[in-house]
Design a protein around this motif. Structure first.
Motif, PDB file in Angstrom:
ATOM      1  N   GLY A 266       0.810  -1.217   0.000  1.00 61.84           N
ATOM      2  CA  GLY A 266       0.000   0.000   0.000  1.00 61.84           C
ATOM      3  C   GLY A 266       0.840   1.262   0.000  1.00 61.84           C
ATOM      4  O   GLY A 266       0.509   2.246  -0.678  1.00 61.84           O
ATOM      5  N   LEU A 267       1.921   1.248   0.753  1.00 62.58           N
ATOM      6  CA  LEU A 267       2.801   2.421   0.792  1.00 62.58           C
ATOM      7  C   LEU A 267       3.385   2.712  -0.587  1.00 62.58           C
ATOM      8  O   LEU A 267       3.440   3.870  -1.028  1.00 62.58           O
ATOM      9  N   ASP A 274       9.967   4.916  -1.010  1.00 62.38           N
ATOM     10  CA  ASP A 274      11.110   4.655  -0.139  1.00 62.38           C
ATOM     11  C   ASP A 274      10.668   4.054   1.190  1.00 62.38           C
ATOM     12  O   ASP A 274      11.288   3.116   1.696  1.00 62.38           O
ATOM     13  N   GLU A 275       9.580   4.599   1.745  1.00 63.79           N
ATOM     14  CA  GLU A 275       9.066   4.070   3.004  1.00 63.79           C
ATOM     15  C   GLU A 275       8.568   2.639   2.824  1.00 63.79           C
ATOM     16  O   GLU A 275       8.817   1.768   3.666  1.00 63.79           O
ATOM     17  N   GLY A 276       7.881   2.405   1.714  1.00 63.79           N
ATOM     18  CA  GLY A 276       7.384   1.059   1.444  1.00 63.79           C
ATOM     19  C   GLY A 276       8.513   0.063   1.275  1.00 63.79           C
ATOM     20  O   GLY A 276       8.443  -1.072   1.772  1.00 63.79           O
ATOM     21  N   VAL A 281      11.593  -4.552   3.584  1.00 64.85           N
ATOM     22  CA  VAL A 281      12.846  -5.199   4.007  1.00 64.85           C
ATOM     23  C   VAL A 281      12.825  -5.457   5.507  1.00 64.85           C
ATOM     24  O   VAL A 281      13.215  -6.533   5.984  1.00 64.85           O
ATOM     25  N   GLU A 282      12.344  -4.481   6.269  1.00 63.59           N
ATOM     26  CA  GLU A 282      12.230  -4.638   7.721  1.00 63.59           C
ATOM     27  C   GLU A 282      11.302  -5.806   8.081  1.00 63.59           C
ATOM     28  O   GLU A 282      11.533  -6.526   9.058  1.00 63.59           O
ATOM     29  N   SER A 283      10.259  -6.003   7.282  1.00 59.14           N
ATOM     30  CA  SER A 283       9.260  -7.036   7.574  1.00 59.14           C
ATOM     31  C   SER A 283       9.738  -8.439   7.270  1.00 59.14           C
ATOM     32  O   SER A 283       9.071  -9.411   7.658  1.00 59.14           O
ATOM     33  N   ASP A 304       7.687  -6.918  -7.168  1.00 61.51           N
ATOM     34  CA  ASP A 304       7.393  -6.536  -8.550  1.00 61.51           C
ATOM     35  C   ASP A 304       7.110  -5.040  -8.660  1.00 61.51           C
ATOM     36  O   ASP A 304       7.502  -4.392  -9.644  1.00 61.51           O
ATOM     37  N   LEU A 305       6.428  -4.480  -7.653  1.00 58.52           N
ATOM     38  CA  LEU A 305       6.165  -3.040  -7.662  1.00 58.52           C
ATOM     39  C   LEU A 305       7.470  -2.254  -7.572  1.00 58.52           C
ATOM     40  O   LEU A 305       7.677  -1.278  -8.308  1.00 58.52           O
ATOM     41  N   LEU A 306       8.357  -2.688  -6.685  1.00 63.49           N
ATOM     42  CA  LEU A 306       9.625  -1.977  -6.507  1.00 63.49           C
ATOM     43  C   LEU A 306      10.508  -2.099  -7.741  1.00 63.49           C
ATOM     44  O   LEU A 306      11.273  -1.182  -8.053  1.00 63.49           O
ATOM     45  N   SER A 307      10.407  -3.211  -8.438  1.00 63.36           N
ATOM     46  CA  SER A 307      11.254  -3.434  -9.620  1.00 63.36           C
ATOM     47  C   SER A 307      10.968  -2.448 -10.739  1.00 63.36           C
ATOM     48  O   SER A 307      11.810  -2.228 -11.618  1.00 63.36           O
TER      49      SER A 307
END
Length: 331
Positions: A266-267, A274-276, A281-283, A304-307
């Motif tokens: 969602g973020l 960046d927050e997402g 990664v934290e999760s 896939d979204l980050l890619s």
């Protein structure tokens, strides 16, 4: 042997210890103590699923179902106890289905839900039938068949109204909301969600079955977050999923991991890339504690979204998620 194993697992997880194992008489007769023993085994498996997800618990639950079947088919008992054993077999088969669904083994889930529904129909047990129909509804929506999901939820709702538990009606309503959201019927989804919220606030009516204990404010917040995701209101979706995480009991480790990956998605969709990425990664640390195919699907969605984002930090996060997925044997 299975019960001793499950007692050890339950103890390791800090869960209640099942009752002491009973031994059948020489003539193969069993009594109430044996039924309570088998039911405690299933209860421990419910708690293990809540904490760690369906992947590793499925094989244990299948073995427990085999044991219940063996007792039914090789022992002697009065008719009243026989009905309770059959009901336990149906509940255990349903839990096998749920665990397979969570592990994203949908054909296996359908097989066990079919067995559970057959037993529910034979016994005319409303609680088990509602549980199965609600699960099939969730699976249909998960597989991209929201119309089927809606019809199954409505069938479950009719039985839940007869059962007389507002909390149970609210739980089934959440399944209806999910299907309506995927169908794009925003107004109907909003109405169903509002009704589910009102039902949770009621104090009257029949208590909900034990299997529905997970349902409450956190589940409703998560449902509303998913609804806003579907209609593209991503900032609102983020707020509701954050609320769901804050409200979710720590005993539900699998749900917390799933919620966290949903929040990361969602973020990113809300433009907080960046927050997402950082949150995803934290999760991974939380995801490492569970074995859930659904949670891994969410991880793949975030990856896939980050890619698609042309930035060094997000590409690095995507690579970390990809590496983690490979270590878990996921695509």
């Amino acid at each position: 042997m299975f019960l001793n194993d499950s007692i050890g697992l339950a103890a390791a997880a800090g869960l209640p210890k099942p009752v002491t194992r009973s031994t059948p008489r020489r003539d193969g007769a069993i009594g109430t103590a044996h039924l309570l023993e088998l039911r405690e085994g299933l209860r421990s498996l419910y708690q293990l699923d809540d904490a760690y997800g369906g992947g590793d618990v499925l094989s244990l639950t299948i073995r427990h179902l085999r044991r219940v079947r063996r007792v039914i088919n090789t022992s002697t008992y009065p008719d009243t106890l026989g009905r309770q054993l059959q009901l336990l077999a149906g509940e255990t088969a349903e839990h096998c289905a749920w665990l397979a669904y969570d592990a994203d083994k949908q054909d296996i889930a359908r097989q066990y839900w079919g067995e559970a529904l057959t037993i529910a129909t034979m016994l005319r047990d409303d609680s088990l039938e509602i549980l199965v129909l609600a699960g099939l509804s969730l699976q249909a929506s998960f597989e991209g068949r929201p119309r089927d999901g809606y019809d199954l939820a409505r069938a479950a709702q009719g039985r839940a109204a007869h059962y007389g538990s507002p909390m149970l009606q609210s739980l089934v309503g959440v399944r209806e909301v999910r299907a309506l959201s995927l169908m794009g019927d925003q107004k109907a989804a909003n109405r169903a969600l509002a009704q589910s919220m009102r039902l949770v606030e009621r104090d009257s009516g029949r208590p909900s079955p034990e299997w529905a204990a997970f349902h409450g404010p956190a589940e409703l917040d998560y449902c509303q977050g998913l609804h806003y995701m579907e209609i593209g209101h991503y900032p609102a979706a983020v707020n509701f999923v954050k609320a769901a995480i804050a409200r979710q009991d720590s005993a539900y480790g699998r749900n917390r991991a799933l919620y966290r990956m949903t929040l990361a998605s969602g973020l990113v969709k809300a433009g907080e890339v960046d927050e997402g990425a950082a949150y995803a990664v934290e999760s991974l640390e939380h995801l490492e504690e569970v074995e859930s195919g659904r949670a891994m699907r969410k991880l793949s969605e975030v990856r896939d979204l980050l890619s698609t984002v042309d930035a060094a930090s997000t590409q690095q996060a995507a690579a970390q998620l990809t590496e983690y997925a490979h270590t878990k044997g996921a695509a």
